[in-house]
Design an enzyme around this catalytic site. Structure first.
Site, short mmCIF file in Angstrom:
data_model
loop_
_atom_site.label_atom_id
_atom_site.label_comp_id
_atom_site.label_asym_id
_atom_site.label_seq_id
_atom_site.Cartn_x
_atom_site.Cartn_y
_atom_site.Cartn_z
N SER A 276 0.82 -1.21 0.00
CA SER A 276 0.00 0.00 0.00
C SER A 276 0.86 1.26 0.00
CB SER A 276 -0.92 0.01 1.22
OG SER A 276 -1.72 -1.14 1.28
N GLU B 277 -0.62 -2.40 12.76
CA GLU B 277 -1.26 -2.09 11.48
C GLU B 277 -2.74 -2.44 11.52
OE1 GLU B 277 -0.75 -3.16 6.73
OE2 GLU B 277 -0.28 -4.68 8.25
N ASN C 111 -9.17 -12.33 5.70
CA ASN C 111 -10.13 -12.70 6.74
C ASN C 111 -9.82 -14.07 7.33
OD1 ASN C 111 -11.39 -10.32 6.13
ND2 ASN C 111 -13.33 -11.22 5.51
N GLU C 112 -9.33 -14.98 6.50
CA GLU C 112 -9.00 -16.32 6.99
C GLU C 112 -7.84 -16.27 7.99
OE1 GLU C 112 -11.33 -16.47 3.43
OE2 GLU C 112 -9.41 -15.49 3.82
#
Length: 257
Positions: free
Chosen positions: A9, A92, A217-218
């Site tokens: 990012s 983060e 998400n996992e």
């Protein structure tokens, strides 16, 4: 130092970056790695933007060609980079969740309620049920982040619970996208305008990225189960195997030749 990293990012705007590199292949994979501070303006660093569905380039691909690092660029201990990386990721994930709680969400309950009202859908039982569910999820997310903020101000670090905030944000973003698609219909994919449905549609295009950035998400669910709920860890048969002996990826292909 040579290598490549994708999905970084705001790398184009950064003056410095954190890099994790394998510095000892003779020890297990969670050991023998070191964190370095990298000058993003080094001639050996190349940053290439990756344009996503929003039309912007939030992520980037970075190439390292012959980049040299000095001892004073090491973060923490040599071969102790895993600990530094875990600490960095914890902060983060907390910042992602708590930061989103303090910003306007284009596909929020309030915005989608207005959109439903404008289209005469606010009395539709199915739409109302979806909006109520969205409100409850949004309220739970905001209350959790309010609690985490209070703890941080009191000197209590959230630790692995930051992954809960990150996961709730990703789920909320995806849930908002589902509700918005039901209310806006075809307008949910026409994000040329800067306001109204165009603003919401642009947010929906960004939604899937929220379930990936900062950890999928996992991964978040595994961390929560392991470090927050105290559930048994999944079996890891390679945890004590030296990194150079792992038969994965290109190593496995070369071994089969």
């Amino acid at each position: 130092m040579d290598g490549q990293k994708v999905w970084t990012s705001v790398a184009r705007q950064a003056d410095f970056g954190l890099l994790i590199a394998r510095t000892d292949p003779g020890v297990p994979k969670h050991q023998g790695i070191t964190m370095f501070v990298i000058d993003m303006h080094d001639p050996g660093v190349t940053v290439r933007p990756l344009r996503d569905m929003t039309g912007e380039a939030h992520f980037n691909e970075i190439f390292f060609d012959g980049v040299r690092v000095a001892p004073d660029q090491v973060v923490g201990e040599v071969n102790g980079g895993w600990s530094a990386a875990v600490t960095t990721l914890l902060h983060e994930r907390v910042s992602i969740g708590m930061g989103a709680a303090r910003t306007e969400r284009p596909a929020s309950f309030a915005a989608l309620s207005d959109a439903a009202r404008e289209r005469g859908l606010l009395e539709d039982p199915a739409v109302r049920e979806q909006l109520v569910d969205l409100y409850l999820q949004e309220r739970a997310f905001d209350l959790l982040n309010a609690r985490l903020s209070q703890e941080v101000r009191a000197g209590i670090q959230p630790g692995a619970r930051g992954s809960v905030s990150k996961l709730l944000l990703a789920d909320l973003t995806l849930r908002s996208a589902d509700v918005a698609s039901e209310i806006l219909g075809p307008e949910s994919v026409a994000h040329g305008a800067e306001e109204g449905s165009g603003k919401i549609a642009r947010a929906l295009s960004w939604g899937p990225g929220m379930a990936l950035g900062g950890g999928t998400n996992e991964i978040m669910r595994n961390i929560i189960g392991d470090r927050v709920l105290g559930l048994p860890r999944e079996p890891q048969v390679d945890r004590t195997v030296p990194f150079r002996d792992l038969k994965v990826g290109t190593q496995e292909k070369e071994a089969g030749r």
